[in-house]
Scaffold this motif. Sequence first.
Motif, mmCIF file in Angstrom:
data_model
loop_
_atom_site.group_PDB
_atom_site.id
_atom_site.type_symbol
_atom_site.label_atom_id
_atom_site.label_comp_id
_atom_site.label_asym_id
_atom_site.label_seq_id
_atom_site.Cartn_x
_atom_site.Cartn_y
_atom_site.Cartn_z
ATOM 1 N N LEU A 174 26.169 -28.970 2.045
ATOM 2 C CA LEU A 174 27.282 -29.190 1.131
ATOM 3 C C LEU A 174 27.758 -27.889 0.492
ATOM 4 O O LEU A 174 28.908 -27.767 0.089
ATOM 5 N N HIS A 175 26.833 -26.927 0.359
ATOM 6 C CA HIS A 175 27.222 -25.631 -0.204
ATOM 7 C C HIS A 175 27.049 -24.552 0.856
ATOM 8 O O HIS A 175 26.382 -23.550 0.630
ATOM 9 N N ALA A 176 27.665 -24.790 2.000
ATOM 10 C CA ALA A 176 27.440 -23.921 3.153
ATOM 11 C C ALA A 176 27.826 -22.473 2.875
ATOM 12 O O ALA A 176 27.223 -21.550 3.432
ATOM 13 N N ASP A 177 28.791 -22.269 1.984
ATOM 14 C CA ASP A 177 29.261 -20.905 1.742
ATOM 15 C C ASP A 177 28.221 -20.046 1.017
ATOM 16 O O ASP A 177 28.314 -18.824 1.008
ATOM 17 N N GLN A 178 27.201 -20.691 0.412
ATOM 18 C CA GLN A 178 26.192 -19.917 -0.317
ATOM 19 C C GLN A 178 25.007 -19.536 0.564
ATOM 20 O O GLN A 178 24.080 -18.865 0.100
ATOM 21 N N TYR A 179 24.995 -19.997 1.804
ATOM 22 C CA TYR A 179 23.870 -19.699 2.683
ATOM 23 C C TYR A 179 24.355 -18.925 3.904
ATOM 24 O O TYR A 179 25.562 -18.912 4.212
ATOM 25 N N THR A 180 23.417 -18.278 4.598
ATOM 26 C CA THR A 180 23.803 -17.555 5.809
ATOM 27 C C THR A 180 24.110 -18.557 6.925
ATOM 28 O O THR A 180 23.663 -19.713 6.877
ATOM 29 N N THR A 181 24.862 -18.106 7.926
ATOM 30 C CA THR A 181 25.236 -19.008 9.024
ATOM 31 C C THR A 181 24.005 -19.519 9.743
ATOM 32 O O THR A 181 23.972 -20.652 10.214
ATOM 33 N N ASN A 182 22.968 -18.658 9.827
ATOM 34 C CA ASN A 182 21.720 -19.076 10.471
ATOM 35 C C ASN A 182 21.096 -20.271 9.767
ATOM 36 O O ASN A 182 20.709 -21.251 10.395
ATOM 37 N N GLU A 183 21.001 -20.162 8.443
ATOM 38 C CA GLU A 183 20.391 -21.246 7.662
ATOM 39 C C GLU A 183 21.167 -22.542 7.834
ATOM 40 O O GLU A 183 20.591 -23.615 7.976
ATOM 41 N N VAL A 184 22.505 -22.421 7.816
ATOM 42 C CA VAL A 184 23.337 -23.609 7.933
ATOM 43 C C VAL A 184 23.158 -24.252 9.310
ATOM 44 O O VAL A 184 22.993 -25.465 9.433
ATOM 45 N N ALA A 185 23.141 -23.398 10.343
ATOM 46 C CA ALA A 185 22.975 -23.930 11.701
ATOM 47 C C ALA A 185 21.624 -24.625 11.833
ATOM 48 O O ALA A 185 21.518 -25.731 12.372
ATOM 49 N N LEU A 246 26.818 -47.938 0.665
ATOM 50 C CA LEU A 246 27.055 -46.744 -0.149
ATOM 51 C C LEU A 246 26.638 -45.463 0.571
ATOM 52 O O LEU A 246 27.312 -44.439 0.471
ATOM 53 N N THR A 247 25.488 -45.514 1.318
ATOM 54 C CA THR A 247 25.083 -44.290 2.009
ATOM 55 C C THR A 247 25.977 -44.020 3.216
ATOM 56 O O THR A 247 26.192 -42.873 3.584
ATOM 57 N N GLY A 251 27.135 -40.831 1.961
ATOM 58 C CA GLY A 251 25.922 -40.080 2.282
ATOM 59 C C GLY A 251 26.104 -38.916 3.232
ATOM 60 O O GLY A 251 25.212 -38.105 3.396
ATOM 61 N N GLY A 252 27.260 -38.812 3.859
ATOM 62 C CA GLY A 252 27.434 -37.777 4.869
ATOM 63 C C GLY A 252 27.826 -36.437 4.286
ATOM 64 O O GLY A 252 28.091 -36.311 3.085
ATOM 65 N N VAL A 253 27.836 -35.429 5.164
ATOM 66 C CA VAL A 253 28.251 -34.107 4.710
ATOM 67 C C VAL A 253 29.651 -33.758 5.224
ATOM 68 O O VAL A 253 30.206 -32.733 4.896
ATOM 69 N N ALA A 254 30.224 -34.634 6.067
ATOM 70 C CA ALA A 254 31.541 -34.362 6.638
ATOM 71 C C ALA A 254 32.565 -35.353 6.093
ATOM 72 O O ALA A 254 33.342 -35.943 6.831
ATOM 73 N N GLY A 255 32.570 -35.556 4.792
ATOM 74 C CA GLY A 255 33.555 -36.447 4.184
ATOM 75 C C GLY A 255 33.073 -37.888 4.150
ATOM 76 O O GLY A 255 31.919 -38.197 4.460
ATOM 77 N N LEU A 256 33.982 -38.790 3.765
ATOM 78 C CA LEU A 256 33.626 -40.199 3.634
ATOM 79 C C LEU A 256 33.287 -40.823 4.983
ATOM 80 O O LEU A 256 33.733 -40.368 6.025
ATOM 81 N N ILE A 305 20.727 -41.950 -7.308
ATOM 82 C CA ILE A 305 19.630 -40.994 -7.514
ATOM 83 C C ILE A 305 19.369 -40.201 -6.238
ATOM 84 O O ILE A 305 19.190 -38.987 -6.265
ATOM 85 N N ARG A 306 19.383 -40.877 -5.081
ATOM 86 C CA ARG A 306 19.080 -40.170 -3.834
ATOM 87 C C ARG A 306 20.122 -39.103 -3.512
ATOM 88 O O ARG A 306 19.785 -38.024 -3.049
ATOM 89 N N LEU A 307 21.398 -39.434 -3.715
ATOM 90 C CA LEU A 307 22.452 -38.507 -3.291
ATOM 91 C C LEU A 307 22.812 -37.486 -4.355
ATOM 92 O O LEU A 307 23.101 -36.342 -4.051
ATOM 93 N N TRP A 308 22.818 -37.890 -5.617
ATOM 94 C CA TRP A 308 23.294 -36.969 -6.651
ATOM 95 C C TRP A 308 22.262 -36.675 -7.737
ATOM 96 O O TRP A 308 22.497 -35.852 -8.596
ATOM 97 N N GLY A 309 21.129 -37.361 -7.724
ATOM 98 C CA GLY A 309 20.147 -37.182 -8.789
ATOM 99 C C GLY A 309 19.207 -36.025 -8.521
ATOM 100 O O GLY A 309 19.302 -35.339 -7.502
ATOM 101 N N GLY A 310 18.266 -35.828 -9.457
ATOM 102 C CA GLY A 310 17.334 -34.714 -9.330
ATOM 103 C C GLY A 310 16.161 -35.036 -8.418
ATOM 104 O O GLY A 310 15.561 -34.135 -7.839
ATOM 105 N N TYR A 311 15.803 -36.305 -8.275
ATOM 106 C CA TYR A 311 14.663 -36.682 -7.430
ATOM 107 C C TYR A 311 15.146 -37.036 -6.025
ATOM 108 O O TYR A 311 16.258 -37.532 -5.862
#
Lengths: 340, 203
Positions: A174-185, A246-247, A251-256, A305-311
Amino acid sequence: MSHPFTISPSPHVRDDDSIQRIMFSVILALLPAGFYAMYLFGPRVIWLNFIAIGAAVITEVLCQLVMKRPIRISDGSAILTGLLLAYNIPASTPLWMPAVGSIVGILVGKQVFGGIGYNPMNPALVGRAFLMASWPVHMTVFNIAPHGGTLSGIDAMTAATPLNAFKHIRSILLHADQYTTNEVAEASVTLSKLYGSYSNLFIGKVGGCIGETSALLLLIGAAFLMSRHIIGWKIPFMYVTTVFILTWVFGGVAGLFSGNPLFHILSGGLILGAFYMATDMVTTPVTFKGRILFGVGCGFFTVVIRLWGGYPEGVSYAILLMNLTTPLIDRLTKPKVFGG
Amino acid sequence: MSVGKEFIKGMVRENPVFRLLLGLCPVLATSSSVMNAIGMGVSVIFVLVASNTLVSLLRNFIPPKIRIPIYISIIATFVTVVDLIMAGFFPDLHKSLGMFIKLIVVNCIILGRAEAFASKNNTFYAIIDGLGMGIGFTFSMIIIATIRELLGNGTWLNMPVFGTQFEPVLIFVLAPGAFITLGFIIGGMNWLDHRRAAIATKS
């Protein structure tokens, strides 16, 4: 003068149901998952279970002695609380932890409110929440890797649960711009591995708390309980359906609508929670609409909690929260008196 | 009316925390360590005694219809004094108590004693009442804080008590621990009361 007959107001139900029968049926239904956990995490699981059950039973007896109430240990409710608590902790926790959890669950979660039938929340979950808040490291680090089977190697090194891995990967993607391309891949490869591991998730060859890993064995037990009319379909069905929808949507990373609902249903404590803890007779609504509402609420909080919470996992807190709303739900959904 | 009785009533019989259940917000929030409890307790004693004194002195001049705003102004004055003194001389304690020093203004115990006692009695008794209640409050805070700090941090007044083997029960320094501790103490006191009453009726 004593009457030869029991005089009581209607309804008069003749049934062989008793607290004892219900409790021991639930314990029986839970046993397969427990035996599987012994194979999966080793003999340590046996000790954790015995300590949790022993502490729960001893606490119950001591409370009833001190409060001068009849000793009702044979109803099996304390045994069930201990067993459920042990199922809700990782196999690598120190041996004193299930004891503390059981003592708190029975004492603070049940006996101070008046014992069986009066507890506002599920005692086993009160114990788990106490342990979670007190020793978060012991409760969230899974040091014992599951025997043999692993999630395609992801949990072999870290013994992470699927949901732990998912939370970590999702935040990278979700925050791909903060990581290297390797990590994201790497993260997206791991995610597809996680999503592709249905059979392991279903059988239970994954890391996690003692009793929550095997969806299959828990479902067999649940089917047994349903056939004996000990648990209803409404709460578990609505719970799982809500999590599914709901998931799938969020729950995805590529939009709804890009989430993977099956992964969320099979991983973590959802099956254990939905079928065994959200169906507790004392702490859930009694009306038809109320049970539907209760299941939807549990599902909603779990996903939040699973998607947006701390645990990484939210099942226990979702059920505890909804337990507290039970009196309100019951009042809200009280059916009209016929003709009234 | 005896001096001793007025002084002692705040300790047990009319203990503000365990009996009257007044001012629970600072009790729950600042009893996570004994040091904080003492700081909070001493501040409350000072404000309580000072405001009781002034309210009692002015009791014949305060118009009944606007008495509450006047009490609040008096209390706020002394709270400001405590706040500034603490910020000046005990900056660490001031930092850890934070907002709760300023919130003494709306503490029920202080307003309650002004309304229920100081505005009806002479200055001497008002001071005795303020001292007794304040000490009772501080004492209760220290009891709660002792349990919470021992279990939740393994220390007492920042001195380690248990060995290194002890793993602190974190929940006791968090909010739920405050509620659990307070609940069990109140339950225990009620139980003692019932027992005493049962024994009294028997004999």
